[in-house]
Every structure is written in structure tokens, then in C-alpha cells.
Scaffold this motif. Structure first.
Motif, short mmCIF file in Angstrom:
data_model
loop_
_atom_site.label_atom_id
_atom_site.label_comp_id
_atom_site.label_asym_id
_atom_site.label_seq_id
_atom_site.Cartn_x
_atom_site.Cartn_y
_atom_site.Cartn_z
N PRO A 278 -5.75 12.90 -1.09
CA PRO A 278 -4.80 11.89 -0.63
C PRO A 278 -5.52 10.56 -0.34
CG PRO A 278 -4.65 13.92 0.68
CD PRO A 278 -5.92 13.98 -0.12
N VAL A 279 -5.07 9.51 -0.97
CA VAL A 279 -5.65 8.18 -0.73
C VAL A 279 -4.54 7.15 -0.57
CG1 VAL A 279 -7.73 8.70 -2.09
CG2 VAL A 279 -5.84 7.48 -3.15
N GLU A 280 -4.92 6.05 0.06
CA GLU A 280 -4.01 4.91 0.17
C GLU A 280 -4.52 3.86 -0.80
OE1 GLU A 280 -3.91 2.14 3.64
OE2 GLU A 280 -2.02 3.17 4.04
N ALA B 276 -6.76 8.96 2.83
CA ALA B 276 -5.56 9.20 3.65
C ALA B 276 -5.64 10.62 4.20
CB ALA B 276 -4.31 9.01 2.81
N VAL B 277 -6.88 11.07 4.43
CA VAL B 277 -7.15 12.40 4.99
C VAL B 277 -8.38 12.24 5.87
CG1 VAL B 277 -8.65 13.13 3.06
CG2 VAL B 277 -7.36 14.85 4.33
N GLU B 278 -8.60 13.18 6.78
CA GLU B 278 -9.77 13.12 7.68
C GLU B 278 -11.06 13.04 6.86
OE1 GLU B 278 -9.76 12.93 11.02
OE2 GLU B 278 -7.58 12.93 11.01
N LYS C 240 0.85 -1.20 0.00
CA LYS C 240 0.00 0.00 0.00
C LYS C 240 0.88 1.24 0.00
CE LYS C 240 -4.27 -1.73 0.70
NZ LYS C 240 -5.49 -1.37 0.00
N SER D 183 -9.22 1.44 -2.64
CA SER D 183 -8.62 2.69 -2.16
C SER D 183 -9.27 3.11 -0.85
CB SER D 183 -8.80 3.82 -3.18
OG SER D 183 -8.27 3.45 -4.42
N GLU E 61 -1.54 11.17 -4.20
CA GLU E 61 -2.47 12.28 -4.38
C GLU E 61 -3.20 12.08 -5.70
OE1 GLU E 61 -2.59 15.18 -2.31
OE2 GLU E 61 -1.15 14.31 -0.90
N THR F 219 0.64 5.79 -0.27
CA THR F 219 -0.22 6.98 -0.21
C THR F 219 0.11 7.87 -1.40
OG1 THR F 219 -0.33 6.87 2.20
CG2 THR F 219 -0.90 8.97 1.18
#
Length: 197
Positions: free
Chosen positions: A126-128, A165-167, A98, A162, A102, A100
Motif C-alpha cells: 500500500p502506497v500513497e 501507506a503501511v507501517e 494523492k 510515493s 496497492e 492510496t
């Protein structure tokens, strides 16, 4: 996501002079790092790399003098005016790992009538995602949104595999009223009218 295969050569000369020499040969100096290994300094054909980087978060399989390296671009430096590639940092990845990244945000639909403005609070999301299956972008519908509406990160449908990776409640887009600027303009006109009198 398809892999793009590129040939790379190891470089042993470092510093500004060596980098300039590499660029004169129409190649780009680059570094591969990750997995606790020593960084590998390489050079890649500039045109081939530029074409590959047109796809966001592209997955590259570099042939470094007979050894295959799976990488994604992490930092791309371009010349300020002519935008040619100056240097690229690559992150070595493995299948199933995995990472992270953009993702570019694609907008579809039209705002509600009324001349409101769409403000991008985040330009990318932002995603993982799995290193060998990174989505190219996410799509957000703004159809019918009016002033005061916001699109939060959790409102965006993510591609399979996916994760954010952000709040969740991070504001990605918001619709602002165009009329908010009108009173300031009217006040300026009033000052001008007073000056003329």
C-alpha cells in the motif's frame, strides 16, 4: 503513467436484469464516485476495459457523453470461473491529488542456497501516490537472503513521489527454512514403519 482513453455511456436502468442486459451487449456496468458528487452509473465496452485493466492502477480518462472524467479502478468484480468483468467501481481523481493504491511486488534475484522458501506476507504494497503518476509496481531484491531474513516495508525503494501507506516495520516478505518441515515428515515415516511392524 500514460492515460488510457475509453468511451462510456450513462445508464439509467439498474438491478440484476439491467446489468445482465448490459453484459449481453458486451459492456460492463460500472460506477464513478468521489469528490462528494453523486455516483454516476455507466457502461463501458468490456473488451476495451479488460485490456486497460491489464495495467495495475491504470489511469483512465472516460468520455462520458461528452464530459471527461479522470478515474482509477478501485474495485473490480470478475466472474469466478471464466474471469470476465462483472462490475467495476471507479474513483474520480484530479491532477495533483494523492490517492492510496496497492502496488504489485516484483521479485528479483535468488535466495541463498539451501532450499529455503520465500513467503509473501503482503502480496501488494500500500502506497500513497499522486493520482496522475501512480507507479505500476515496486521491485524487491531477495538476492542472497537466508532463512530468518525479512524484508520490511521501509526496506523497499519507492518510486519518486510515493510514500508508504503501511507501517514502516510491516513485514512484506520473509525467508523460511524448508528443513522446518522435515522432522514432521520423519515422524510420519516412523509412525508408518511402526504400523507395518
Amino acid at each position: 503513467m500514460a492515460e488510457v482513453k475509453l468511451a462510456a455511456e450513462l445508464r439509467t436502468d439498474f438491478g440484476k436484469g439491467a446489468a445482465r442486459r448490459i453484459r449481453r451487449e458486451e459492456k460492463v456496468p460500472a460506477v464513478i464516485y468521489g469528490h462528494g458528487a453523486e455516483p454516476k452509473h455507466i457502461a463501458i465496452d468490456s473488451h476495451a476495459l479488460m485490456m486497460a485493466l491489464k495495467t495495475p492502477n491504470v489511469l483512465l480518462r472516460l468520455d462520458v457523453e461528452g464530459k471527461s472524467e479522470l478515474v482509477i479502478p478501485k474495485a473490480v468484480q470478475r466472474e469466478a470461473i471464466r474471469r470476465f468483468l462483472v462490475h467495476v467501481d471507479f474513483l474520480a481523481v484530479k491532477k495533483g491529488e494523492k490517492v492510496t493504491v496497492e502496488l504489485p511486488i516484483q521479485i528479483e534475484g535468488e535466495l541463498a542456497p539451501g532450499g529455503n522458501l520465500l513467503e509473501h506476507v503482503l502480496n501488494t504494497l500500500p502506497v500513497e501516490a499522486e493520482a496522475t503518476n501512480i507507479p505500476e509496481s515496486v521491485t524487491v531484491s531477495i538476492a542472497g537472503l537466508d532463512a530468518g531474513h525479512s524484508v520490511l516495508a521501509k526496506d523497499i525503494a519507492l518510486p519518486a513521489g510515493s510514500a508508504l501507506a503501511v507501517e514502516d516495520d510491516a513485514v512484506v516478505l520473509q525467508v523460511v527454512s524448508a528443513q522446518a518441515e522435515a522432522p514432521a515428515e520423519e515422524a510420519a515415516e516412523g509412525v508408518e514403519a511402526g504400523a507395518e511392524a
